[in-house]
Design a protein around this motif. Structure first.
Motif, PDB file in Angstrom:
ATOM      1  N   VAL A 157      88.951  27.479  71.802  1.00 48.47           N
ATOM      2  CA  VAL A 157      90.221  27.049  72.373  1.00 48.47           C
ATOM      3  C   VAL A 157      90.091  26.859  73.877  1.00 48.47           C
ATOM      4  O   VAL A 157      89.671  27.765  74.592  1.00 48.47           O
ATOM      5  CB  VAL A 157      91.316  28.097  72.076  1.00 48.47           C
ATOM      6  CG1 VAL A 157      92.647  27.626  72.621  1.00 48.47           C
ATOM      7  CG2 VAL A 157      91.416  28.359  70.581  1.00 48.47           C
ATOM      8  N   ILE A 158      90.449  25.661  74.338  1.00 47.00           N
ATOM      9  CA  ILE A 158      90.522  25.414  75.776  1.00 47.00           C
ATOM     10  C   ILE A 158      91.849  24.721  76.075  1.00 47.00           C
ATOM     11  O   ILE A 158      92.558  24.302  75.163  1.00 47.00           O
ATOM     12  CB  ILE A 158      89.351  24.516  76.269  1.00 47.00           C
ATOM     13  CG1 ILE A 158      89.309  23.206  75.461  1.00 47.00           C
ATOM     14  CG2 ILE A 158      88.030  25.263  76.174  1.00 47.00           C
ATOM     15  CD1 ILE A 158      88.310  22.200  75.999  1.00 47.00           C
ATOM     16  N   ALA A 159      92.174  24.610  77.355  1.00 46.63           N
ATOM     17  CA  ALA A 159      93.415  23.941  77.745  1.00 46.63           C
ATOM     18  C   ALA A 159      93.332  22.465  77.387  1.00 46.63           C
ATOM     19  O   ALA A 159      92.259  21.871  77.390  1.00 46.63           O
ATOM     20  CB  ALA A 159      93.642  24.098  79.241  1.00 46.63           C
ATOM     21  N   ASN A 160      94.490  21.876  77.096  1.00 40.63           N
ATOM     22  CA  ASN A 160      94.553  20.439  76.852  1.00 40.63           C
ATOM     23  C   ASN A 160      94.864  19.726  78.159  1.00 40.63           C
ATOM     24  O   ASN A 160      95.655  20.204  78.974  1.00 40.63           O
ATOM     25  CB  ASN A 160      95.635  20.139  75.813  1.00 40.63           C
ATOM     26  CG  ASN A 160      95.478  18.762  75.217  1.00 40.63           C
ATOM     27  OD1 ASN A 160      95.541  17.753  75.932  1.00 40.63           O
ATOM     28  ND2 ASN A 160      95.260  18.713  73.918  1.00 40.63           N
ATOM     29  N   ILE A 161      94.281  18.559  78.291  1.00 41.09           N
ATOM     30  CA  ILE A 161      94.489  17.803  79.525  1.00 41.09           C
ATOM     31  C   ILE A 161      95.969  17.487  79.726  1.00 41.09           C
ATOM     32  O   ILE A 161      96.456  17.446  80.866  1.00 41.09           O
ATOM     33  CB  ILE A 161      93.639  16.511  79.512  1.00 41.09           C
ATOM     34  CG1 ILE A 161      93.674  15.834  80.872  1.00 41.09           C
ATOM     35  CG2 ILE A 161      94.062  15.554  78.418  1.00 41.09           C
ATOM     36  CD1 ILE A 161      92.688  14.706  81.004  1.00 41.09           C
ATOM     37  N   ALA A 162      96.709  17.279  78.626  1.00 39.84           N
ATOM     38  CA  ALA A 162      98.126  16.933  78.762  1.00 39.84           C
ATOM     39  C   ALA A 162      98.880  18.054  79.472  1.00 39.84           C
ATOM     40  O   ALA A 162      99.495  17.842  80.523  1.00 39.84           O
ATOM     41  CB  ALA A 162      98.728  16.683  77.371  1.00 39.84           C
ATOM     42  N   LEU A 163      98.796  19.241  78.921  1.00 33.65           N
ATOM     43  CA  LEU A 163      99.508  20.367  79.518  1.00 33.65           C
ATOM     44  C   LEU A 163      98.955  20.677  80.905  1.00 33.65           C
ATOM     45  O   LEU A 163      99.708  20.886  81.872  1.00 33.65           O
ATOM     46  CB  LEU A 163      99.385  21.596  78.620  1.00 33.65           C
ATOM     47  CG  LEU A 163     100.026  22.853  79.182  1.00 33.65           C
ATOM     48  CD1 LEU A 163     101.548  22.789  79.010  1.00 33.65           C
ATOM     49  CD2 LEU A 163      99.477  24.094  78.501  1.00 33.65           C
ATOM     50  N   MET A 164      97.621  20.687  81.002  1.00 31.41           N
ATOM     51  CA  MET A 164      96.994  21.097  82.261  1.00 31.41           C
ATOM     52  C   MET A 164      97.351  20.153  83.401  1.00 31.41           C
ATOM     53  O   MET A 164      97.757  20.589  84.476  1.00 31.41           O
ATOM     54  CB  MET A 164      95.470  21.161  82.048  1.00 31.41           C
ATOM     55  CG  MET A 164      94.710  21.647  83.247  1.00 31.41           C
ATOM     56  SD  MET A 164      95.289  23.248  83.877  1.00 31.41           S
ATOM     57  CE  MET A 164      94.439  24.370  82.789  1.00 31.41           C
ATOM     58  N   GLN A 165      97.236  18.836  83.169  1.00 26.43           N
ATOM     59  CA  GLN A 165      97.535  17.873  84.241  1.00 26.43           C
ATOM     60  C   GLN A 165      99.018  17.932  84.606  1.00 26.43           C
ATOM     61  O   GLN A 165      99.381  17.787  85.758  1.00 26.43           O
ATOM     62  CB  GLN A 165      97.188  16.454  83.786  1.00 26.43           C
ATOM     63  CG  GLN A 165      95.736  16.257  83.417  1.00 26.43           C
ATOM     64  CD  GLN A 165      94.856  15.896  84.601  1.00 26.43           C
ATOM     65  OE1 GLN A 165      94.428  16.780  85.341  1.00 26.43           O
ATOM     66  NE2 GLN A 165      94.587  14.619  84.771  1.00 26.43           N
ATOM     67  N   THR A 166      99.844  18.147  83.576  1.00 23.44           N
ATOM     68  CA  THR A 166     101.288  18.220  83.837  1.00 23.44           C
ATOM     69  C   THR A 166     101.612  19.421  84.721  1.00 23.44           C
ATOM     70  O   THR A 166     102.369  19.326  85.688  1.00 23.44           O
ATOM     71  CB  THR A 166     102.054  18.299  82.515  1.00 23.44           C
ATOM     72  OG1 THR A 166     101.747  17.146  81.738  1.00 23.44           O
ATOM     73  CG2 THR A 166     103.552  18.362  82.741  1.00 23.44           C
ATOM     74  N   MET A 167     100.995  20.561  84.407  1.00 22.50           N
ATOM     75  CA  MET A 167     101.268  21.758  85.209  1.00 22.50           C
ATOM     76  C   MET A 167     100.688  21.611  86.614  1.00 22.50           C
ATOM     77  O   MET A 167     101.324  21.984  87.605  1.00 22.50           O
ATOM     78  CB  MET A 167     100.695  23.007  84.518  1.00 22.50           C
ATOM     79  CG  MET A 167     101.461  23.408  83.270  1.00 22.50           C
ATOM     80  SD  MET A 167     100.670  24.774  82.389  1.00 22.50           S
ATOM     81  CE  MET A 167     101.391  26.165  83.215  1.00 22.50           C
ATOM     82  N   LEU A 168      99.471  21.065  86.684  1.00 18.12           N
ATOM     83  CA  LEU A 168      98.835  20.932  88.001  1.00 18.12           C
ATOM     84  C   LEU A 168      99.623  19.968  88.883  1.00 18.12           C
ATOM     85  O   LEU A 168      99.766  20.181  90.085  1.00 18.12           O
ATOM     86  CB  LEU A 168      97.390  20.436  87.849  1.00 18.12           C
ATOM     87  CG  LEU A 168      96.405  21.417  87.212  1.00 18.12           C
ATOM     88  CD1 LEU A 168      95.043  20.762  87.023  1.00 18.12           C
ATOM     89  CD2 LEU A 168      96.271  22.692  88.042  1.00 18.12           C
TER      90      LEU A 168
END
Lengths: 494, 1077
Positions: free
Chosen positions: A269-280
């Motif tokens: 399990v790793i972070a998804n780019i969708a959630l990660m980019q949105t949060m960043l």
């Protein structure tokens, strides 16, 4: 000859009767129905719920709502990241939730009814209702009216709406019987001997049930009354402080994905780019609470639908893993969820200012749960309240808030609120498997995207709507209905 | 209890131990009236006394008899029994004439009753001890392979100490207990096994019997034959008669030594390619555990991680024998010494033996080894002609070290996932980090097999004490009253240690994408201590008489049986000492304790009557009623009768040389069976919950709180006993003065009301219910042909052939199961799954898996073509489908032969199994790793799947097909995916192989030294032999992978499923010496 046999028989059988000689079929290692008490069964039922809801449901919820992606090399959950579910995948979880959670709760309810122990009855009923709701939210339909009855080994499945109506009635009934001072048998969730907190938990759960159906049923009256009572859980309802850093005793998600108890560990399990980019993009303070930095000290998310198996660059150390620890809580309902539901309630039926207050309180509560700072920036600058698009702001913030807490609920709310929406860019455009070309910059903040290889039965641009009925049920019960398409929504989706 | 038991037996032994003065000695020689050749093995009995002996290889004997005895009786199979008046002679020479009405042989049948074989109305096959001892197998059941029609012997692994599965007339029980009951000298044995790491080891029972102690083994197959043994005999009975005290050639005792040395080597190995080396998808990678890399070119190449600024380098060329070189030759030996005799007055007989077995397998070191010591004592005291006391005491101690078969850090996985260019023999030095997980060339879950051998631990120690005390009283000549106390006590301890791997990668400079620390495991110690016992009391009254032309043999009896077992186990994790200290105190983070006790009792009332008419017609009636504690009180009694008829029709025709003997037999019988204890009610278990991968992810007590939950298995208060019904018809014929013998049988057995733990929809609140259901039929024929093509004074050649065809059908299944099938055993990993079902209307053990799709429209021009997707890969169905394979062999057969001339004997045993399929993880692994020979398909160049089409759907439901033009190639991973994800185009069938094989189980050359040489040494016999076990094996053409006999899934029905990482099979070369004084 008979003359000779009879004395023999007399010697053998004469001293003790045959009946009592053979009456030894009581398992000395297993207590029977009469021996156990609600106190002894309750924690076992709780931990079975925690092990499924806080683990299997968390993991698949994270993948289906593009909070999680799959790491390099391994392929344990690659199918989830492609929005696929097979009938066998959820078999063990379905078995655990039904035969171990629901059945044992039923035993407690029976014992509590017998002794008119209404606090314990409420507690067991609340967990039962919680479990049934999760089953409907996951599978759409499940046996309910004919369930938990060994006399009927082929129970019919009930429509989701039937189950919801049933569990709501059960919850109301249990709430009507218990008072805050009713005693509750020993339990891990609250540990206190009275029903005060269980009543609050039951009210929060009732709010969740009503809000979930609120787009397909008129439940305003029930909601009005419930909100007016305003007796919701004031703290996150979670199994906290019960975990030890040992196999069989640590928080289940940590055990399954991070601990070394079960042999070699694999990074899945790793972070998804969708959630990660949105949060960043919004400089969200919760990033560091929910995800770890990669080997280079950065936050990086992967892409749904691949495991980068042929990549020379995007290997396991390139991506951010969720933060997990042996004592991480298993959340049932957080304050943030309740507040988000209240914001939605006021946005739909009340004033915008009340809605905004609860929206802000929800984000504050989420930061509070995460132990992060910067909530105010999120709700004033990044995602300010927008009454006209209340489902969008609530949807995106709920998606973020639940990403480190309760991923299964994120998947439910994505299906219901339909936010974040799918953008036009696809996973295959973001990452080209053939030539290892990764273009994270193509991702548009606050959107979802079609995984690189997507479940062909579902199709592009869609969220998986349901789990296929579990193999442990379909292969043993001739009354299981035909499996519905992966794109067929559960009843509460408008 | 144990103490009391021991006292009892000491007493028994003391009573029997005294000696008496001799009366007189008679010696002589027995020859054949036909050709004058000496006959060895003739039983010589004192009529009216108890003395007995046998003739030696020269036909000579010597016997001490009391003065009162005036006649000697000479008995030998195939010859007329002769009684000779000895008067005052001291030398008697006897000629025996061949008996046209042969089969006077006595066999031991149910409850220790002896019967002449000719009176039997059912099939009873006897195998002599000599034949069993020949191959020197540590586990005697292995020596039965290929020798008895209808007996399916399967050694679960070639490794030392592995248990053997014995199944008579097919698998009838879906619940997985199909093993026969073993009865030694009238005493039923427990047959406990312990399974761990894919290995089933024998804890007690048949595995602990020394081969040289065996006089004979008799296999009773049908229900009519076994019914008297009660509930456990439903799957047949193997009766073992051990050697009793007997005289020597010219003295009243014998001392015998039998022993030798054996060498094991690997006999069967997956065929591997030697063209391509380490890598993945056609490119070289430094850390892969497979050979999907570029073509081997002999260049110098780096590989493995960079550790402390160092990296391995080697020549990129095939190490063709890299795995074979790792394995070594295991040296084993066995010794058996026996001391046997008869007191001078013939009243006491005694037999004492000691045997030692020490096996070492093909792994370097003795991590795969088996050692066993047995001491056996049998004594009998016949104080008067109406009173006899006999006892046996056997003690066995065994130690098994197991090299486990499992995925991950096992030796076998380390071997099979080794790239073809990587050498292993230079990785012995475990102080070198490149040879340990710290910097091993691959971190993908596998490790250096030398490290595995040194660090994984699996040891089993067991002890067994069994035997009997028996009193026979004859108040009148025709009546025998017997009391027999049988006991079998077993205890064992198991230790399994898994080392901790705790790497921090501190010295790793470059891991190429996957760090060695991913190998980390907490390690654990598992310890289990258990014991079990079985006690039997038998009271029997047997009556024998004859009236004119009628004979009557009747017996009634009571059997009381108690079985108990208990064990406790502990497990601890998070080791403080990474390896080697296998003690529960080594765990830092966890300690689990668990215990189990189980007790059952059974009372049986039995009766047996045989009526004979004119030595020609025999009618046998049996009946038994059991009361079992495992069934619901009030419903725990069950009755099962049987009847057999035997007609020696040749009694009606004139004596002739063509058809010397003929018998027709008919039998019908039932057997009932109870179930395991504690299945009649629901129970609670200590709380636990599972994760997706990890079992017991929650395990109480937690946080100082204990909890219980309902057991997922619902008990039943309406259980009924299982019932077997079996009809059998057979014929025995002997031709040409017994030179040719035929034994044929037809049987039809139906196992109904099976007590089964049936999976149910968990929505019911339970995962399983204990219930009666299902009917399985086994129907078949058995043929046994005995021939003696050559028999002269100097040369004898025997050839026996047997064949069995069994047709297994599941007749009914509960309706609640979709498609009327239940999962017997399965494998699933990722998106692959193989199930073995019992399905209505099919033979038990039908394989289901995911299958590739083909064009099924017969009107399409592409009918029968493979359907592929846009990438050109096979399209695989989403539901498991019938793979067209079944676990059952179509037929099994065997042949044994022996050729004797001039003291030399050459003998061989062949075992053939034809048809059937099995699961093989090894096959799949050979494709996954690219090590298998099949991965050279098209020389790994791009190819288009032949005869394949893509589907074109116009959106209106019209489906057409277009020829597939998408090639599969290594460069875009599709070639390798074709093997890894699409099973070489076969999807789940990539796990299935044909299980046919033919094995030359044993070939022995033995030589008995000429008597005059032997005599000069004061010995009576010296024989030497050389043999090869599993000398050759022939397998199906497409089986490039394993010896299909091996399994890792158990020693019964589940074991038929197949293998996951089974260790390679062995061949054994042995040398043996037999010396008799």
């Amino acid at each position: 000859m008979k003359k000779l046999i009879i004395p023999f028989l007399a010697i053998v059988l004469g001293t003790t009767s045959c009946e009592s000689y053979l009456d030894i079929n009581q398992d000395p290692n297993a207590p029977s129905e009469d021996n156990v008490t609600a106190d002894l069964v309750f924690p076992a039922a709780e931990m079975n719920l925690a092990s499924s809801y806080g683990n299997f449901f968390r993991i698949l919820g994270g993948y289906y709502s593009q909070q999680y992606a799959h790491s390099f090399g391994t392929s344990n959950y690659l199918d989830y990241s492609q929005f696929t579910i097979s009938a066998t995948r959820s078999s063990g979880t379905y078995t655990q939730l039904t035969s171990r959670v629901l059945k044992n709760l039923e035993i407690i309810r029976e014992k509590a009814t017998e002794s008119e122990d209404w606090g314990t009855y409420l507690a067991a009923t609340t967990l039962r209702v919680f479990t049934y709701q999760a089953l409907v939210d996951a599978y759409g339909e499940t046996p309910y009216t004919e369930a938990l009855d060994l006399a009927n080994t082929a129970p019919h499945y009930d429509e989701g709406a039937t189950v919801y109506a049933g569990i709501l009635a059960e919850l109301n009934d249990a709430l009507s019987k218990a008072t805050p001072s009713s005693t509750v048998s020993a339990n891990f969730l609250f540990g206190t001997p009275t029903a005060t907190e269980w009543i609050q938990f039951a009210n929060s759960l009732k709010l969740k049930i009503l809000m979930r159906v609120s787009k397909v049923q008129d439940v305003k009256a029930e909601l009005d009354q419930l909100v007016a009572e305003n007796n919701f859980a004031t703290e996150d309802v979670s199994w906290d402080d019960v975990w030890t850093n040992e196999s069989g005793k640590a928080s289940p998600f940590f055990q399954e994905e991070f601990a070394t108890y079960f042999g070699s560990t694999q990074i899945n399990v790793i972070a998804n780019i969708a959630l990660m980019q949105t949060m960043l993009a919004s400089d969200d303070g919760r990033v560091g609470a929910f995800f770890a930095k990669n080997a280079s000290g950065e936050y990086k998310g992967g892409v749904s639908g691949t495991n980068f198996s042929t990549s020379n660059t995007y290997q396991s150390t390139y991506f951010s893993r969720p933060i997990a620890s042996y004592n991480m809580p298993v959340y049932l309902i957080t304050v943030a969820e309740t507040e988000f539901f209240l914001a939605e309630y006021y946005a739909r039926y009340g004033s915008s200012s009340d809605a905004e207050a609860h929206y802000q309180a929800a984000i504050e509560a989420s930061f509070n749960t995460a132990g992060a700072t910067g909530a105010e920036d999120v709700y004033t600058n990044q995602y300010p309240w927008d009454q006209a698009n209340y489902e969008k702001v609530i949807g995106i913030q709920k998606w973020i808030a639940l990403s480190g807490v309760n991923n299964f609920e994120a998947w439910c709310e994505l299906r219901r609120l339909k936010y974040p929406e799918f953008g036009s860019v696809t996973g295959a455009q973001i990452y080209n498997v053939g030539n290892d070309d990764f273009k994270p910059e193509l991702y548009v903040v606050g959107t979802l995207y079609t995984p690189i290889q997507v479940n062909s039965d579902l199709g592009a641009g869609k969220i998986l709507q349901r789990l296929r009925y579990a193999e442990s049920s379909t292969s043993r019960n001739p009354n299981v209905p035909a499996t519905k398409p992966d794109s067929a929504p559960v009843f509460w989706v408008q | 209890m144990k103490q009391r038991l021991l006292c009892f037996f000491m007493l028994g032994m003391l009573l029997i131990g005294s000696a008496y003065a001799q009366d007189r000695r008679i010696s002589g020689r027995v020859t054949s009236a036909t050709d004058g050749a000496p006959i060895s093995g003739v039983s010589v009995l004192a009529v009216g006394g108890n003395a007995a002996t046998q003739t030696d290889d020269l036909g000579t004997f010597s016997i001490n008899i009391p003065a009162s005895v005036t006649q000697l009786e000479f008995r030998f199979l195939g010859y007329t029994t002769a009684r000779v008046d000895v008067g005052s002679q001291t030398m008697v020479d006897v000629q025996l004439t061949e008996d046209a009405s042969a089969l006077d042989e006595v066999v031991v049948t149910a409850m220790g009753i002896t019967r002449q074989e000719k009176t039997l109305g059912y099939s009873a096959t006897k195998v002599d001890g000599e034949e069993i001892a020949r191959a020197r197998n540590s586990n005697i059941t292995q020596s039965l392979a290929g020798k008895v029609a209808g007996l399916q012997i399967q050694s679960s692994a070639s490794d030392p100490g592995a248990a053997t599965s014995v199944v008579i007339r097919g698998f009838g029980s879906i619940n997985g207990n199909n093993q026969p009951l073993y009865v030694v000298d009238g005493v039923p044995l427990q047959n406990n096994t312990f399974m761990s790491d894919g290995r089933v080891n024998s804890l007690s029972g048949i595995g602990n019997i020394a081969q040289d102690d065996i006089e004979s083994m008799t296999v009773l197959k049908g229900a009519a034959a076994t019914a008297l043994y009660g509930s456990r005999a439903a799957r047949g009975v193997v009766i073992i008669t051990t050697k009793q005290g007997s005289r020597g050639a010219d003295r009243n005792y014998t001392i015998e030594y039998n022993g030798g040395v054996q060498f094991r080597q690997v006999s069967y190995f997956p065929e591997m390619q030697n063209e391509f080396g380490q890598g993945w998808n056609g490119t070289q990678t430094y850390i892969e555990n497979g050979s999907w890399g570029p073509r081997l070119d002999g260049s110098m190449q780096l590989f493995g991680p960079i550790w402390n600024n160092q990296q391995l380098i080697h020549e990129y060329s095939a190490r063709e024998n890299n795995i074979r070189d790792f394995l070594d030759v295991g040296v084993s030996n066995n010794h058996n010494v026996s001391f046997s005799g008869v007191s001078a007055d013939g009243k006491n007989t005694y037999y004492v033996s000691y045997s030692n077995v020490s096996d070492d397998g093909i792994m370097p070191t003795d991590a795969d080894s088996y050692g066993r010591n047995t001491i056996a004592y049998r004594g009998a005291y016949e104080g008067a002609d109406w009173f006899k006391l006999s006892s046996t005491v056997n003690f066995a101690t065994a130690k098994t070290n197991t090299v486990g078969s499992f995925q991950g850090t096992s030796v076998i996985d380390g071997l099979y996932e080794l790239p073809r260019d990587v050498s292993l023999v230079d990785k012995k030095d475990l102080s070198n980090p490149f040879n340990t997980p710290e910097a091993y060339f691959t971190p993908y879950g596998i490790t250096n097999p030398y490290w595995s051998l040194a660090n994984n631990y699996n040891q089993l120690n067991s002890k067994q004490l069994y035997g009997k005390l028996q009193a026979d009283i004859k108040p009148i000549q025709e009546l025998t009253l017997t009391y027999r106390f049988g006991y079998d006590y077993n205890d064992y301890d198991v230790k399994i240690g898994t080392p901790e791997i705790d790497l921090d990668d501190a010295l790793i400079n470059e891991d190429y994408g996957y760090a060695p620390s991913n190998m980390n495991q907490t390690g654990n110690v598992y310890a289990r201590y258990g014991r079990s016992y079985e006690l039997n009391h038998d009271f029997l009254a047997a009556y024998d008489n004859s009236f004119d032309r009628f004979t009557l043999a009747a017996m009634v009896g009571v059997n009381m049986n108690e079985r108990y077992s208990t064990f406790m186990f502990g497990q601890t994790d998070g080791l403080s000492f990474d390896t080697g200290f296998w003690d529960l105190s080594n765990g830092a983070t966890r300690s689990d304790l668990s215990e189990t006790q189980s007790k059952r009792r059974l009372i049986g009332l039995l009766g047996d009557v045989t009526l004979g008419f004119d030595e020609m017609l025999f009618l046998n009636l049996t009946a038994r009623n059991d009361w079992s504690s495992t069934l619901p009180i009030g419903n725990n009694s069950y009755f099962y009768p049987g009847a057999t008829l035997s007609w020696l029709f040749t009694e009606l025709i004139p004596k002739n040389d063509i058809l010397s003997f003929g018998k027709l037999r008919l039998a019908y019988g039932r057997t009932g069976a109870d179930t395991d204890p504690y299945r009649t009610m629901n129970s609670y278990v200590q709380g636990f919950a599972n994760g997706y991968y990890g079992a017991d992810i929650a395990a109480f007590p937690m946080n100082n709180v204990n909890a219980f939950q309902l057991n997922g298995r619902a008990g039943s208060i309406t259980l009924r006993p299982e019932m077997n019904r079996e009809f059998e018809a057979g014929v025995n014929l002997m031709f040409l003065n017994n030179r040719i013998g035929i034994d044929a049988a037809f049987y039809n057995r139906i196992t109904s009301d099976q007590i089964f733990v049936l999976p149910v929809d968990p929505s019911t609140g339970f995962t399983n219910i204990v219930t009666n259901f299902g009917e399985v039929r086994n129907r078949g024929i058995e043929l046994l042909l005995n021939t003696t093509p050559v028999r002269t004074e100097k040369i004898r050649w025997d050839l026996d052939v047997n064949l069995a065809i069994n047709r297994n059908t599941v007749l009914s299944m509960p309706e609640s199961l979709e498609g009327g099938r239940v999962n017997v055993h399965s494998f699933s990993a990722g998106n692959d799954a193989v199930y073995m079902y019992a399905e209505e209307g099919r033979p038990m053990g039908q394989y289901y898996t995911y299958l590739p799709k083909f064009v099924t429209d017969p009107n399409s021009e592409y009918y029968g073509y493979r359907i592929v997707d846009a990438d050109g890969q096979p399209v695989i169905g989403t539901e498991v489908e019938d793979a067209g394979m079944n676990m059952n062999h179509k037929w099994i057969g065997g042949a044994t032969t022996s050729l004797s001339a001039f003291g030399l004997t050459l003998s061989a045993a062949l075992d053939v199994r034809y048809g059937g399929g099995m699961f093989s993880r090894t096959k799949n692994l050979m494709q996954f790793t690219g090590n298998g020979i099949v991965t050279l398909y098209n020389d790994r160049r791009p190819f288009i799947i032949p005869n394949s089409v893509q589907v074109i759907d116009d959106g209106d439901g019209n489906i057409t097909y277009a020829e597939n033009t998408s090639p599969l190639k290594l460069s875009n991973s599709t070639y390798q995916d074709y093997f890894n994800k699409f099973g070489w185009g076969d999807a789940g069938k990539a796990y299935l192989i044909d299980r046919s094989y033919a094995k030359l189980r044993n070939i022995t050359l033995s030589y008995s030294l000429p008597a005059k040489w032997v005599r000069s040494t004061r010995l009576s016999n010296i024989a030497v032999s050389a043999f090869v076990n599993n000398a050759f094996i022939w397998t199906a053409r497409d089986n490039h992978y394993i010896d299909p006999e091996g399994t890792t899934e158990g020693a019964d029905l589940t074991g038929q499923f197949g293998e996951l990482y089974v260790n390679p099979a062995n061949r054994i070369y042995g040398f043996n010496v037999n010396v008799r004084f």
